[in-house]
Motif scaffolding. Structure first.
Motif: not given
Length: 402
Positions: A183-198, A27-40
């Motif tokens: 489909v063979i995979g996806i490309k994503y960016i995390k911490d400024g680096s490009e990564e690939i997942i098959e 599972i990839l999520e663009k945003g952070p993992y947070i506590e529900s109370k901080d969602a605003f």
């Protein structure tokens, strides 16, 4: 490997169902993992011209939703060979959809319900997925629940991870990779680096705007040429010490032909009221929500352009006028009734069934699926979470059966 992109209503239940059935899921999520109370703190801003309510964090928009659970587009989706009957029943039981106990219906909500009944309008308690035993009735549903009393996509993501799924947060997926149109995979960016997942199969559930941009980058250029969102305003006025601002929000529902009404506190109403001594405790307000005619689109830069038709404006006016009658019947001083500015919620329609995806939600790229509000062919004019959950359950069953 199944890759699920996004953790809102669509992605969360898909990841849960696949993982619980022993399938390998990332599972990839663009945003952070947070506590529900901080969602605003994680609401998005698209442009100065469009006030569109969405969030980027674990759970997506579900974490700031009112957890309203109504069926929408049942009949309309049958025209696209999509029958959600079984999926609805499964999901409603899974998240515990029910009308709130009377213990959680406050004075303002009850006044709304009583007024609707007296006016002969189609009135009922809103079906919700809220656990009364945990709910502290603080009125902060749209800020992120401080008591974790309502269902959100975060709950299902946690279930998926416990069942063996891998969760990668703060990862922005940019492209789905393919070979021979498969489909063979996806490309994503995390911490400024490009990564690939098959990947063997990819399910986009990044929301109407997020999924659009990924589809375009992956070669499906027609995505995002149409966009709807439910236009809404809040109409309210003065009742001394009604204390509606501390109630469970949107716990009632009035269904009109071209609009729905639900009691929803808006502090913006206060600016329209006479006198300096009026506080938030003295305001009863109603959200007016309508379907629209899907005359918007997503630009190449990901901005949203919304065009309002005469029909859109007429529906909103009908709803606002009806809300005024309900407020007056509920005891609001009619001389104080005012409205907020026009806003939008629940964007969708950017990858509609019948155009961008088929009835199994698969795109022209083999093994690339979309399952969020993007696939809805028309605006529901109602909270779409339950419908998206049902679509995703149906898709999960299809993928598992393969």
């Amino acid at each position: 490997m199944y890759v699920v992109i996004g953790t809102g209503a669509g992605g969360a239940i898909l990841a849960r169902e696949l993982a619980l059935n022993g399938l390998p899921v990332t599972i990839l999520e663009k945003g952070p993992y947070i506590e529900s109370k901080d969602a605003f703190d994680y609401y998005d801003k698209y442009s100065e011209d469009v006030d569109l309510l969405t969030t980027t964090c674990i759970g997506g928009a579900t974490i700031v939703s009112m957890s309203n659970m109504v069926r929408a587009l049942d009949e309309e989706l049958l025209d696209y060979d999509v029958d959600l009957s079984d999926a609805y029943e499964y999901v409603e039981d899974l998240v515990g959809v029910h009308q709130l106990d009377d213990s959680h219906i406050g004075k303002g909500t009850q006044a709304f319900l009583d007024a609707g009944y007296e006016l002969g309008l189609q009135t009922l308690k809103m079906p919700k997925a809220i656990r009364e035993k945990d709910c502290i009735q603080c009125g902060k549903c749209a800020f992120g629940c401080p008591a974790d009393a309502k269902w959100s996509g975060k709950d299902f993501v946690d279930d998926a991870v416990e069942a063996g799924a891998t969760l990668i947060c703060e990862a922005e997926v940019t492209e789905v990779l393919k070979e021979n149109n498969k489909v063979i995979g996806i490309k994503y960016i995390k911490d400024g680096s490009e990564e690939i997942i098959e990947a063997d199969k990819v399910i986009l559930a990044a929301g109407a705007i997020g999924s659009t941009l990924i589809l375009r980058n992956s070669g499906i250029k027609d995505a995002g040429q149409e966009l709807f969102f439910d236009p809404f305003v809040s109409v309210g006025g003065y009742i001394k010490d009604i204390n509606f601002n501390t109630e469970v929000q949107m716990a009632g529902l009035i269904i009109g032909k071209n609009f729905v009404l639900s009691p929803h506190f808006s502090s913006f109403i206060r600016a329209n009221l006479p006198g300096d001594d009026i506080t938030d405790n003295d305001i009863l307000s109603i959200m007016v929500k309508t379907p629209d005619e899907c005359r918007g689109y997503v630009t190449e830069d990901g901005d949203v352009v919304k065009i309002n038709t005469i029909t859109d404006i007429r529906y909103l006016a009908e709803g606002a006028a009806t809300a005024g009658f309900v407020l007056e019947k509920a005891g609001v001083d009619p001389a104080t009734i005012g409205s907020t500015v026009y806003r939008g919620a629940h964007p969708g329609g950017t990858a509609p069934i019948g155009k961008i995806v088929d009835s199994n939600l698969e795109t022209e790229i083999t093994d690339l699926y979309v399952c969020d509000a993007s696939v809805l062919p028309i605006s529901p004019g109602k909270p779409p979470i339950l419908t998206i959950l049902a679509l995703s359950k149906r898709l999960a069953d299809y993928l598992i059966s393969e």
